[in-house]
Design a protein around this motif. Structure first.
Motif, PDB file in Angstrom:
ATOM      1  N   ASP A  32      -2.522   5.059  -3.125  1.00 38.96           N
ATOM      2  CA  ASP A  32      -2.197   3.645  -3.297  1.00 38.96           C
ATOM      3  C   ASP A  32      -1.431   3.115  -2.091  1.00 38.96           C
ATOM      4  O   ASP A  32      -1.696   2.011  -1.612  1.00 38.96           O
ATOM      5  CB  ASP A  32      -1.370   3.423  -4.565  1.00 38.96           C
ATOM      6  N   GLU A  35      -3.783   2.610   0.797  1.00 36.03           N
ATOM      7  CA  GLU A  35      -4.603   1.403   0.592  1.00 36.03           C
ATOM      8  C   GLU A  35      -3.788   0.142   0.858  1.00 36.03           C
ATOM      9  O   GLU A  35      -4.281  -0.812   1.473  1.00 36.03           O
ATOM     10  CB  GLU A  35      -5.154   1.390  -0.831  1.00 36.03           C
ATOM     11  N   LEU A  36      -2.550   0.123   0.401  1.00 31.82           N
ATOM     12  CA  LEU A  36      -1.693  -1.039   0.641  1.00 31.82           C
ATOM     13  C   LEU A  36      -1.415  -1.214   2.134  1.00 31.82           C
ATOM     14  O   LEU A  36      -1.424  -2.347   2.637  1.00 31.82           O
ATOM     15  CB  LEU A  36      -0.371  -0.887  -0.119  1.00 31.82           C
ATOM     16  N   GLU A  37      -1.206  -0.117   2.842  1.00 25.11           N
ATOM     17  CA  GLU A  37      -0.985  -0.210   4.286  1.00 25.11           C
ATOM     18  C   GLU A  37      -2.215  -0.760   4.985  1.00 25.11           C
ATOM     19  O   GLU A  37      -2.100  -1.593   5.895  1.00 25.11           O
ATOM     20  CB  GLU A  37      -0.615   1.166   4.855  1.00 25.11           C
ATOM     21  N   ARG A  38      -3.400  -0.338   4.549  1.00 28.93           N
ATOM     22  CA  ARG A  38      -4.639  -0.874   5.130  1.00 28.93           C
ATOM     23  C   ARG A  38      -4.768  -2.367   4.837  1.00 28.93           C
ATOM     24  O   ARG A  38      -5.156  -3.150   5.704  1.00 28.93           O
ATOM     25  CB  ARG A  38      -5.854  -0.129   4.574  1.00 28.93           C
ATOM     26  N   ASP A  39      -4.435  -2.755   3.622  1.00 23.52           N
ATOM     27  CA  ASP A  39      -4.501  -4.175   3.263  1.00 23.52           C
ATOM     28  C   ASP A  39      -3.546  -5.002   4.122  1.00 23.52           C
ATOM     29  O   ASP A  39      -3.894  -6.100   4.568  1.00 23.52           O
ATOM     30  CB  ASP A  39      -4.168  -4.376   1.780  1.00 23.52           C
ATOM     31  N   ASP A  42      -5.021  -5.365   7.536  1.00 28.30           N
ATOM     32  CA  ASP A  42      -6.110  -6.346   7.504  1.00 28.30           C
ATOM     33  C   ASP A  42      -5.559  -7.767   7.472  1.00 28.30           C
ATOM     34  O   ASP A  42      -6.037  -8.657   8.188  1.00 28.30           O
ATOM     35  CB  ASP A  42      -7.023  -6.110   6.294  1.00 28.30           C
ATOM     36  N   LEU A  43      -4.547  -7.986   6.658  1.00 22.13           N
ATOM     37  CA  LEU A  43      -3.942  -9.315   6.571  1.00 22.13           C
ATOM     38  C   LEU A  43      -3.276  -9.707   7.892  1.00 22.13           C
ATOM     39  O   LEU A  43      -3.382 -10.868   8.320  1.00 22.13           O
ATOM     40  CB  LEU A  43      -2.907  -9.357   5.444  1.00 22.13           C
TER      41      LEU A  43
END
Length: 57
Positions: A32, A35-39, A42-43
């Motif tokens: 998780d 995934e949050l770091e990737r999000d 991306d942002l």
């Protein structure tokens, strides 16, 4: 004597089960976080692409 050994074996099995569950939860949490770091990345990229457009306005 034998009852004490049985109880110890039972406690050992419970402890092993709890340890496996905690390790599984740790893996899920780590996934998780990745995934949050990737999000977030991306942002940040989206924001960086939009900033020149926003500054022109």
């Amino acid at each position: 004597m034998y009852v004490g050994v049985f109880d110890m074996n039972q406690r050992l099995e419970k402890t092993r089960k709890i340890l496996r569950e905690k390790q599984h939860l740790k893996k899920l949490i780590e996934e998780d976080i990745r995934e949050l770091e990737r999000d977030v990345q991306d942002l940040e990229e989206i924001l960086n692409q939009c900033q020149p457009t926003l500054q022109r306005s």
